[in-house]
Design an enzyme around this catalytic site. Structure first.
Site, PDB file in Angstrom:
ATOM      1  N   SER A  20     -20.622  25.339   7.186  1.00 25.65           N
ATOM      2  CA  SER A  20     -19.933  25.351   8.486  1.00 25.65           C
ATOM      3  C   SER A  20     -19.399  26.727   8.889  1.00 25.65           C
ATOM      4  O   SER A  20     -18.338  26.831   9.490  1.00 25.65           O
ATOM      5  CB  SER A  20     -18.766  24.355   8.507  1.00 25.65           C
ATOM      6  OG  SER A  20     -19.190  23.097   8.098  1.00 25.65           O
ATOM      7  N   GLY A  22     -21.086  28.622  10.869  1.00 28.54           N
ATOM      8  CA  GLY A  22     -21.640  28.925  12.193  1.00 28.54           C
ATOM      9  C   GLY A  22     -22.964  29.673  12.115  1.00 28.54           C
ATOM     10  O   GLY A  22     -23.233  30.550  12.931  1.00 28.54           O
ATOM     11  N   THR A 194     -13.626  40.688  -0.202  1.00 26.71           N
ATOM     12  CA  THR A 194     -15.094  40.798  -0.134  1.00 26.71           C
ATOM     13  C   THR A 194     -15.805  40.148  -1.320  1.00 26.71           C
ATOM     14  O   THR A 194     -17.018  40.048  -1.332  1.00 26.71           O
ATOM     15  CB  THR A 194     -15.543  42.278  -0.081  1.00 26.71           C
ATOM     16  OG1 THR A 194     -15.156  42.902  -1.306  1.00 26.71           O
ATOM     17  CG2 THR A 194     -14.921  43.011   1.078  1.00 26.71           C
ATOM     18  N   PRO A 196     -16.200  37.031  -2.417  1.00 29.77           N
ATOM     19  CA  PRO A 196     -17.148  35.933  -2.168  1.00 29.77           C
ATOM     20  C   PRO A 196     -18.470  36.438  -1.572  1.00 29.77           C
ATOM     21  O   PRO A 196     -19.532  35.936  -1.916  1.00 29.77           O
ATOM     22  CB  PRO A 196     -16.403  35.035  -1.163  1.00 29.77           C
ATOM     23  CG  PRO A 196     -14.957  35.352  -1.356  1.00 29.77           C
ATOM     24  CD  PRO A 196     -14.901  36.803  -1.745  1.00 29.77           C
ATOM     25  N   GLN A 198     -19.821  39.407  -2.124  1.00 30.76           N
ATOM     26  CA  GLN A 198     -20.587  40.035  -3.224  1.00 30.76           C
ATOM     27  C   GLN A 198     -21.295  38.972  -4.054  1.00 30.76           C
ATOM     28  O   GLN A 198     -22.465  39.100  -4.406  1.00 30.76           O
ATOM     29  CB  GLN A 198     -19.656  40.828  -4.130  1.00 30.76           C
ATOM     30  CG  GLN A 198     -18.995  42.020  -3.473  1.00 30.76           C
ATOM     31  CD  GLN A 198     -17.977  42.647  -4.418  1.00 30.76           C
ATOM     32  OE1 GLN A 198     -18.258  42.858  -5.595  1.00 30.76           O
ATOM     33  NE2 GLN A 198     -16.793  42.932  -3.913  1.00 30.76           N
ATOM     34  N   GLY A 361     -25.358   5.384  22.599  1.00 29.09           N
ATOM     35  CA  GLY A 361     -24.919   4.746  21.363  1.00 29.09           C
ATOM     36  C   GLY A 361     -25.789   3.545  21.044  1.00 29.09           C
ATOM     37  O   GLY A 361     -26.622   3.133  21.865  1.00 29.09           O
ATOM     38  N   CYS A 388     -27.390   6.637  29.102  1.00 22.26           N
ATOM     39  CA  CYS A 388     -28.186   5.746  28.259  1.00 22.26           C
ATOM     40  C   CYS A 388     -27.411   4.452  27.997  1.00 22.26           C
ATOM     41  O   CYS A 388     -27.303   3.634  28.899  1.00 22.26           O
ATOM     42  CB  CYS A 388     -28.606   6.481  26.983  1.00 22.26           C
ATOM     43  SG  CYS A 388     -30.103   5.791  26.296  1.00 22.26           S
ATOM     44  N   ARG A 469     -34.288   1.865  23.182  1.00 19.53           N
ATOM     45  CA  ARG A 469     -35.250   0.763  23.134  1.00 19.53           C
ATOM     46  C   ARG A 469     -35.103  -0.162  24.344  1.00 19.53           C
ATOM     47  O   ARG A 469     -36.061  -0.718  24.813  1.00 19.53           O
ATOM     48  CB  ARG A 469     -35.005  -0.108  21.897  1.00 19.53           C
ATOM     49  CG  ARG A 469     -35.258   0.588  20.613  1.00 19.53           C
ATOM     50  CD  ARG A 469     -35.363  -0.370  19.436  1.00 19.53           C
ATOM     51  NE  ARG A 469     -35.718   0.404  18.271  1.00 19.53           N
ATOM     52  CZ  ARG A 469     -34.830   1.044  17.507  1.00 19.53           C
ATOM     53  NH1 ARG A 469     -33.546   0.954  17.760  1.00 19.53           N
ATOM     54  NH2 ARG A 469     -35.239   1.764  16.487  1.00 19.53           N
ATOM     55  N   HIS A 514     -31.023  11.080  28.656  1.00 16.91           N
ATOM     56  CA  HIS A 514     -29.950  11.893  28.062  1.00 16.91           C
ATOM     57  C   HIS A 514     -29.925  13.265  28.737  1.00 16.91           C
ATOM     58  O   HIS A 514     -30.467  14.233  28.201  1.00 16.91           O
ATOM     59  CB  HIS A 514     -30.192  12.058  26.556  1.00 16.91           C
ATOM     60  CG  HIS A 514     -29.840  10.851  25.769  1.00 16.91           C
ATOM     61  ND1 HIS A 514     -28.549  10.570  25.383  1.00 16.91           N
ATOM     62  CD2 HIS A 514     -30.602   9.843  25.309  1.00 16.91           C
ATOM     63  CE1 HIS A 514     -28.531   9.440  24.701  1.00 16.91           C
ATOM     64  NE2 HIS A 514     -29.762   8.972  24.641  1.00 16.91           N
ATOM     65  N   GLU A 516     -27.695  15.388  28.984  1.00 15.78           N
ATOM     66  CA  GLU A 516     -26.911  16.429  28.299  1.00 15.78           C
ATOM     67  C   GLU A 516     -27.776  17.439  27.552  1.00 15.78           C
ATOM     68  O   GLU A 516     -27.379  18.587  27.365  1.00 15.78           O
ATOM     69  CB  GLU A 516     -25.889  15.791  27.343  1.00 15.78           C
ATOM     70  CG  GLU A 516     -26.442  15.087  26.106  1.00 15.78           C
ATOM     71  CD  GLU A 516     -26.807  13.625  26.323  1.00 15.78           C
ATOM     72  OE1 GLU A 516     -27.100  13.242  27.482  1.00 15.78           O
ATOM     73  OE2 GLU A 516     -26.833  12.860  25.345  1.00 15.78           O
TER      74      GLU A 516
END
Ligand code: GLN
Length: 556
Positions: A20, A22, A194, A196, A198, A361, A388, A469, A514, A516
């Site tokens: 996570s 990014g 630093t 982590p 390395q 959903g 939807c 469906r 959809h 979006e």
């Protein structure tokens, strides 16, 4: 291999230290920067999990399933890719360990390996490389490949091995490795650490990959002395240590990474800096200016089943924002748990909102709460967009409370209803169950001239992506239309209702698709824009003046 000057270039983005961080947004931002330099960019995600695709994964755990035009059910990072590079991707842009193995095993069963022992190296790695190569064959100048997971994971090893081999296959100058790490700030010692980074680079090197660029995530900019330290210890030039600070809006990330020189160092590594490549980020800068230049705040309720995991509605959330930017409004999303909505507390909360969305959903849970939300929106003239399942909900609600079909339902939830206003195609035509086939991917629709929806789109033929469906049951269409619910868009053969609207209401719109997935930060989707315009008009106590996106001035 193509001639040296024209070879497709590949950028591999890996992540270390923590998940996570990014990676998807970093990869997408790089994609935007390279595209803004005039390069043709495509992207893909390699996911190390065993599911063949994310289609069956629980959105409450894994986030939304993003759908491509060609019907791929893919990882939500593809949504970021599409929004940032503004290219429609195909299902080829998402590969999982599950899909790799199922292909290799199918080939083994067919005898394609001629009796050889089938092994991770070379058979799995060859299959992975083949997927990458195929994308390279689509005509892009640069293919950006994000590797899911974190270096050091057990499942990631075949992917790391494949991209290591890829540099040898494609040629040194045609591959760039970008590694994303975390540089944490330790408050007690007042320092960025630093170590982590390395360790993470050491782990990558132990698999044979020396990164060309290290992108360091941190909450504050990384100082030059710290960059020098990372440069020295991880053996990359100082210009290749990129500081990626937390940004107030994800759309600022490309601008920040450009300031840090990410695109310049990637172009240099790939030998693409020999030609002049003017950078045009003006459209993107306009978006960022709009993000900060809002004058109103609108509260949009999203009533769904997975609201404790907003990533389950990632594209809906982004599409709301895009529409807000276009009208100068900051949009605040209120997530409402559908199951709780019939309660008076939530009903009261809904009545105070500027707009309501019921997103897609599956299944029964929360359905009655969504019906209650649609009713509140209809009766209180609150702008509503049903996506939807959200359209199916508004149809059932209208049937129950306006057509007097008290028992109306979707056959997804009740098989014994006397009014199956939403049903499988097969049920509608009385031809028995044709099985659970999903309508997936882009389908065209014809819009009725003069309808609110056609006005919003500024077109009468549109294409949207589907994943469902069940359908509006056309047997009931006349009844609905007689009572005022307009079926303003259908499939080209007129059999499937794709869009509905209620002309007596300022904005009560539903789509079986959809929308979006096709919204872009600089090109909001017409249906979201319509919703937000209507919400703004209502908040200001005036009639909505609906504009299609083409008539909204998006420059500043
Ligand atoms: N469950 C509904 C159907 O299958 C809606 C699906 C969705 O919202 N994506 O038709």
């Amino acid at each position: 291999m193509e001639s040296a000057g024209k070879a497709t270039k590949f950028v591999f983005v890996t992540g270390g230290v923590s998940s996570s961080l990014g990676k998807g947004l970093t990869a997408s931002s790089l994609g935007r920067l390279l595209k803004s330099r005039g390069l043709k960019v495509t992207m893909c995600k390699l996911d190390p999990y065993l599911n063949v695709d994310p289609g069956t994964m629980n959105p409450g755990e894994h986030g939304e399933v993003f759908v491509t035009d060609d019907g791929g059910e893919t990882d939500l990072d593809l949504g970021h890719y599409e929004r940032f590079i503004d290219e429609s991707l195909s299902k080829m842009s998402n590969t999982t360990t599950g899909s790799i193995y199922s292909n290799v095993i199918a080939k083994e069963r067919r005898g394609d390996y001629l009796g050889k022992t089938v092994q991770v190296i070379p058979h799995i790695t060859d299959e992975i490389k083949e997927r990458i190569r195929r994308l390279g064959g689509l005509g892009a100048d640069v293919v950006i490949v994000e590797i899911g997971g974190t270096v050091g994971d057990i499942e990631i090893v075949p992917f790391i091995e494949s991209i290591r081999q890829y540099r040898r296959d494609a040629g040194r100058d045609n591959v760039c490795y970008v590694h994303l790490t975390l540089v944490p700030y330790l408050a007690p010692s007042g320092e960025h650490k630093t170590k982590p980074t390395q360790h993470s680079v050491t782990e990558l090197r132990s698999r044979g990959i020396q990164p060309d660029v290290i992108v360091c995530r941190s909450d504050q900019p990384i100082s030059d002395p710290l960059k020098r330290k990372i440069s020295l210890l991880c053996d990359v030039p100082i210009e290749a240590v990129i500081s990626a600070v937390d940004a107030p809006s994800i759309y600022e990330i490309p601008l920040n990474l450009h300031e840090e020189g990410l695109d310049a160092i990637v172009l240099r590594t790939l030998g693409l800096d020999r030609e002049e490549r003017a950078l045009d980020l003006s459209a993107w800068q306009d978006v960022v200016r709009r993000v900060h230049g809002t004058t109103h705040t609108l509260r949009v309720g999203v009533v769904g089943k997975y609201v404790t995991m907003p990533d389950a509605y990632l594209s809906v959330n982004e599409a709301i924002r895009h529409a807000g930017y276009a009208v100068g409004a900051t949009t605040v999303v209120e997530w409402l748990e559908a199951e709780r909505v019939p309660s008076e507390i939530d009903a009261e909360r809904l009545r105070r909102l500027d707009a309501i969305i019921v997103p897609g959903g599956f299944g029964e849970r929360g359905f009655e709460g969504m019906i209650a939300a649609a009713r509140i929106a209809r009766e209180n003239e609150i702008p509503y967009l049903g996506i939807c399942l959200g359209m199916q909900v508004m149809v059932v609600e209208f049937a129950r409370h306006r057509l007097g079909l008290a028992d109306a339902h979707s056959t997804e939830i009740s098989l014994t209803t006397s009014a199956p206003v939403i049903a499988l195609m097969a049920e509608q035509m009385d031809i028995g169950d044709l099985g659970g086939t999903m309508r997936l991917g882009a389908y065209p629709a014809m819009l009725e001239e003069g309808s609110q929806i056609a006005t919003l789109y500024g077109a009468t033929v549109v294409s949207e992506r589907h994943r469902h469906r069940y359908e509006f049951n056309s047997r009931f269409r006349e009844q609905f239309e007689a009572e005022g619910l307009r079926c303003s868009g259908t499939s080209p053969d007129g059999r499937l209702v794709e869009f509905v609207e209620l002309p007596e209401h300022p904005y009560f719109v539903g789509t079986q698709a959809h929308p979006e997935f096709k919204s872009r930060p600089d090109r909001p989707h017409p249906l979201f824009l319509g919703l937000i315009q209507a919400a703004l008009a209502r908040a200001e106590g005036r009639e909505p003046h609906i504009l299609n996106p083409a008539s909204v001035d998006l420059s500043l």
